[in-house]
Design an enzyme around this catalytic site. Structure first.
Site, PDB file in Angstrom:
ATOM      1  N   TYR A  28      19.697  92.851  48.170  1.00 54.67           N
ATOM      2  CA  TYR A  28      19.656  93.926  49.153  1.00 54.67           C
ATOM      3  C   TYR A  28      18.981  95.169  48.575  1.00 54.67           C
ATOM      4  O   TYR A  28      18.522  95.192  47.444  1.00 54.67           O
ATOM      5  CB  TYR A  28      21.061  94.227  49.648  1.00 54.67           C
ATOM      6  CG  TYR A  28      21.583  93.254  50.689  1.00 54.67           C
ATOM      7  CD1 TYR A  28      20.989  92.013  50.886  1.00 54.67           C
ATOM      8  CD2 TYR A  28      22.676  93.576  51.486  1.00 54.67           C
ATOM      9  CE1 TYR A  28      21.467  91.124  51.833  1.00 54.67           C
ATOM     10  CE2 TYR A  28      23.165  92.697  52.440  1.00 54.67           C
ATOM     11  CZ  TYR A  28      22.556  91.467  52.612  1.00 54.67           C
ATOM     12  OH  TYR A  28      23.032  90.597  53.561  1.00 54.67           O
ATOM     13  N   SER A  29      18.956  96.228  49.354  1.00 53.91           N
ATOM     14  CA  SER A  29      18.142  97.407  49.046  1.00 53.91           C
ATOM     15  C   SER A  29      18.581  98.144  47.793  1.00 53.91           C
ATOM     16  O   SER A  29      19.729  98.026  47.352  1.00 53.91           O
ATOM     17  CB  SER A  29      18.145  98.364  50.235  1.00 53.91           C
ATOM     18  OG  SER A  29      17.441  97.817  51.321  1.00 53.91           O
ATOM     19  N   ARG A  50      26.602  99.347  49.384  1.00 56.06           N
ATOM     20  CA  ARG A  50      25.260  98.867  49.053  1.00 56.06           C
ATOM     21  C   ARG A  50      24.223  99.986  49.008  1.00 56.06           C
ATOM     22  O   ARG A  50      24.464 101.114  49.413  1.00 56.06           O
ATOM     23  CB  ARG A  50      24.830  97.812  50.072  1.00 56.06           C
ATOM     24  CG  ARG A  50      24.811  98.258  51.535  1.00 56.06           C
ATOM     25  CD  ARG A  50      24.308  97.100  52.399  1.00 56.06           C
ATOM     26  NE  ARG A  50      24.336  97.402  53.815  1.00 56.06           N
ATOM     27  CZ  ARG A  50      25.321  97.076  54.625  1.00 56.06           C
ATOM     28  NH1 ARG A  50      26.399  96.452  54.151  1.00 56.06           N
ATOM     29  NH2 ARG A  50      25.275  97.368  55.919  1.00 56.06           N
ATOM     30  N   LEU A  63       9.417  87.946  57.198  1.00 52.58           N
ATOM     31  CA  LEU A  63       9.939  89.195  57.753  1.00 52.58           C
ATOM     32  C   LEU A  63      10.127  90.228  56.663  1.00 52.58           C
ATOM     33  O   LEU A  63      10.793  89.985  55.659  1.00 52.58           O
ATOM     34  CB  LEU A  63      11.277  88.930  58.463  1.00 52.58           C
ATOM     35  CG  LEU A  63      11.946  90.106  59.160  1.00 52.58           C
ATOM     36  CD1 LEU A  63      12.717  89.636  60.398  1.00 52.58           C
ATOM     37  CD2 LEU A  63      12.911  90.857  58.225  1.00 52.58           C
ATOM     38  N   LEU A  64       9.517  91.379  56.845  1.00 55.95           N
ATOM     39  CA  LEU A  64       9.649  92.520  55.947  1.00 55.95           C
ATOM     40  C   LEU A  64      10.603  93.532  56.565  1.00 55.95           C
ATOM     41  O   LEU A  64      10.553  93.771  57.766  1.00 55.95           O
ATOM     42  CB  LEU A  64       8.271  93.144  55.709  1.00 55.95           C
ATOM     43  CG  LEU A  64       8.157  94.500  54.999  1.00 55.95           C
ATOM     44  CD1 LEU A  64       6.830  94.573  54.248  1.00 55.95           C
ATOM     45  CD2 LEU A  64       8.250  95.674  55.976  1.00 55.95           C
ATOM     46  N   GLN A  80      12.391  94.661  51.183  1.00 56.39           N
ATOM     47  CA  GLN A  80      13.172  93.510  51.607  1.00 56.39           C
ATOM     48  C   GLN A  80      12.237  92.492  52.246  1.00 56.39           C
ATOM     49  O   GLN A  80      11.336  92.850  53.012  1.00 56.39           O
ATOM     50  CB  GLN A  80      14.218  93.947  52.634  1.00 56.39           C
ATOM     51  CG  GLN A  80      15.266  94.910  52.086  1.00 56.39           C
ATOM     52  CD  GLN A  80      16.351  94.171  51.350  1.00 56.39           C
ATOM     53  OE1 GLN A  80      17.276  93.647  51.945  1.00 56.39           O
ATOM     54  NE2 GLN A  80      16.237  94.138  50.035  1.00 56.39           N
ATOM     55  N   ASP A  94      13.445  96.913  54.799  1.00 56.46           N
ATOM     56  CA  ASP A  94      13.575  98.176  54.066  1.00 56.46           C
ATOM     57  C   ASP A  94      12.625  98.321  52.869  1.00 56.46           C
ATOM     58  O   ASP A  94      12.516  97.416  52.037  1.00 56.46           O
ATOM     59  CB  ASP A  94      14.994  98.319  53.506  1.00 56.46           C
ATOM     60  CG  ASP A  94      16.067  98.200  54.559  1.00 56.46           C
ATOM     61  OD1 ASP A  94      15.740  97.932  55.724  1.00 56.46           O
ATOM     62  OD2 ASP A  94      17.249  98.374  54.222  1.00 56.46           O
ATOM     63  N   GLU A  98      24.514 103.405  55.255  1.00 58.28           N
ATOM     64  CA  GLU A  98      23.666 102.632  54.352  1.00 58.28           C
ATOM     65  C   GLU A  98      22.400 103.407  54.016  1.00 58.28           C
ATOM     66  O   GLU A  98      22.078 104.427  54.628  1.00 58.28           O
ATOM     67  CB  GLU A  98      23.334 101.266  54.951  1.00 58.28           C
ATOM     68  CG  GLU A  98      22.547 101.295  56.236  1.00 58.28           C
ATOM     69  CD  GLU A  98      22.234  99.890  56.737  1.00 58.28           C
ATOM     70  OE1 GLU A  98      22.613  98.914  56.069  1.00 58.28           O
ATOM     71  OE2 GLU A  98      21.588  99.760  57.795  1.00 58.28           O
TER      72      GLU A  98
END
Length: 449
Positions: free
Chosen positions: A79-80, A137, A17-18, A36, A20, A191
């Site tokens: 995370y991003s 984040r 799964l792709l 991600q 951000d 976010e």
């Protein structure tokens, strides 16, 4: 068996799964698009950074894993974040996510690479400032007047969306500068923030507000969206002041978590995650049978034109144009073509109504309202997005095997959406092309492809 949904010119993973787009940068002449990625499963339980690279923004090489959740301060997810270059080295910034006995901790972390292949994590971390929950984040970094600045998406302990600001002189040591921006429009959490200038008098802040039931862990399903705010940053007060209401970045069904970067040509380019699927849509997405989920949008150039944010297709995509056909009749059918193409519709005179169908997808304009429709692959029902516009002068459609991006009036508005059609060819029917109107069709695939 051939995968009929495999996209031809949109970035998508070969497995897993792709989501951000992260760390977008042109480094030593090559474009780097991190993202991600859960390479082990088709859910959001695991997050690392995958990587695609390109010389031309059209043809991409999948470099697979780049940054793994292998430290105590990022063990529950990389995370991003974003990327910048300094003295020939690439600096990557991301949020390390951890959970201890169910309690979340977030750390803004730093990675350095001198070759774009080996990525070394630094020991420096940025902890969440007082007054904010651990939903802190997605750092975005830029340089202004020899000072590095970082904004981070945040949620206050009062359950309000905000963006924090940090400052650095060396990209390693950072000091908290206070709240960069907060507003009720940011809902309960913001976010994936981004900030950039397109004009001497105009700055753009892009945000993804979320509705959350508390400052703990519960999100309301698909409440978040990608928007932008026009304003100006004051580097003395270290605040962003808005001059417009928040507006949607994309009017379609599938667009989220966008990030921008400046390339060596001086273009401000933006890319989004091409999904706003709810759990039911994601769990029933047809590509699951092929072992992967989701894709990114095409890169788009941002411009500020006539007090409006335009998103313009890159000229690089013209290299994909193969067979060309033109149509000027009032009504017609474009058939016997692949599902991968570019379609340009221009109107030299004011148009009152026009309609076009692409198998299960529809485009119609009547009485100042533009409607874009698709068939929901779960409910099998038609769903429509409607936009009121003052005029319709041009529609440019980029159609891939399971993704469509529609640019209206030269990029004044954009509609992005996933679609899943079982037909091997795409039959296009149009009606009410007025005098002076023109349709140009470019196939992106050779006859024997």
């Amino acid at each position: 068996m051939l995968n009929q949904y495999k996209n031809y010119f949109h970035i998508e993973p070969d497995k897993g799964l792709l989501n951000d787009p992260n760390g977008l940068i042109q480094f030593k002449g090559e474009y780097y698009f991190f993202h991600q990625w859960n390479r082990f499963n088709l859910n959001h339980d695991y997050k690392e950074w995958g990587l695609f690279t390109s010389k031309d923004l059209v043809h991409w090489t999948n470099r697979q894993s780049a940054i793994l959740p292998d430290r105590s301060d990022d063990k529950n997810g990389v995370y991003s974040g974003s990327a910048v270059e300094k003295n020939g080295e690439m600096y990557l910034f991301y949020t390390g996510n951890t959970k201890v006995n169910g309690a979340r901790r977030s750390y803004q972390k730093i990675v350095v690479s001198n070759d774009g292949q080996t990525f070394i994590k630094q020991e420096n971390i940025i902890k969440t400032p007082e007054g904010f929950s651990e939903h802190h984040r997605d750092p975005k970094v830029w340089k202004y007047n020899d000072i590095w600045w970082m904004i981070v998406g945040a949620q206050t302990v009062e359950n309000k969306g905000a963006i924090t600001l940090f400052q650095s002189y060396d990209l390693l040591s950072w000091k908290y500068q206070g709240v960069f921006y907060t507003d009720p429009n940011l809902d309960q959490m913001c976010e994936c923030p981004d900030y950039f200038s397109l004009d001497k008098e105009v700055d753009i802040l892009t945000v993804c507000p979320q509705k959350r039931t508390s400052y703990k862990e519960d999100d309301q399903p698909i409440s978040s969206y990608a928007g932008y705010i026009v304003g100006k940053m004051n580097y003395e007060t270290k605040k962003f002041s808005q001059t417009s209401l928040i507006k949607l970045l994309d009017e379609g069904f599938d667009f989220y978590a966008p990030q921008s970067f400046l390339d060596e040509k001086g273009r401000r380019i933006i890319v989004g995650w091409m999904s706003r699927m709810d759990d039911n849509q994601e769990n029933n997405c047809p590509t699951i049978e092929e072992g992967y989920l989701h894709c990114l949008t095409m890169p788009r150039e941002l411009k500020w034109i006539n007090d409006h944010l335009y998103q313009i297709p890159l000229k690089e995509y013209e290299v994909l144009r193969k067979k060309k056909q033109q149509f000027k009749n009032e009504c017609g059918i474009i058939s016997d073509n692949s599902k991968v193409f570019e379609l340009i519709i221009t109107f030299d005179k004011p148009v009152e109504n026009f309609s076009l169908s692409l198998n299960s997808n529809t485009i119609s304009y009547r009485d100042g309202y533009l409607e874009i429709g698709r068939i929901n692959w779960v409910t099998k029902e038609l769903e429509i997005k409607t936009l009121k516009i003052t005029e319709l002068t041009k529609v440019q459609i980029f159609c891939d095997n399971s993704a469509i991006e529609i640019f209206v009036n030269g990029g004044q508005y954009v509609f992005s959406m996933r679609y899943f059609c079982d037909k091997p060819k795409c039959e296009i029917e149009y009606k009410n092309l007025n005098e002076g109107g023109n349709i140009t069709f470019y196939s992106y695939e050779e006859e024997n492809e």
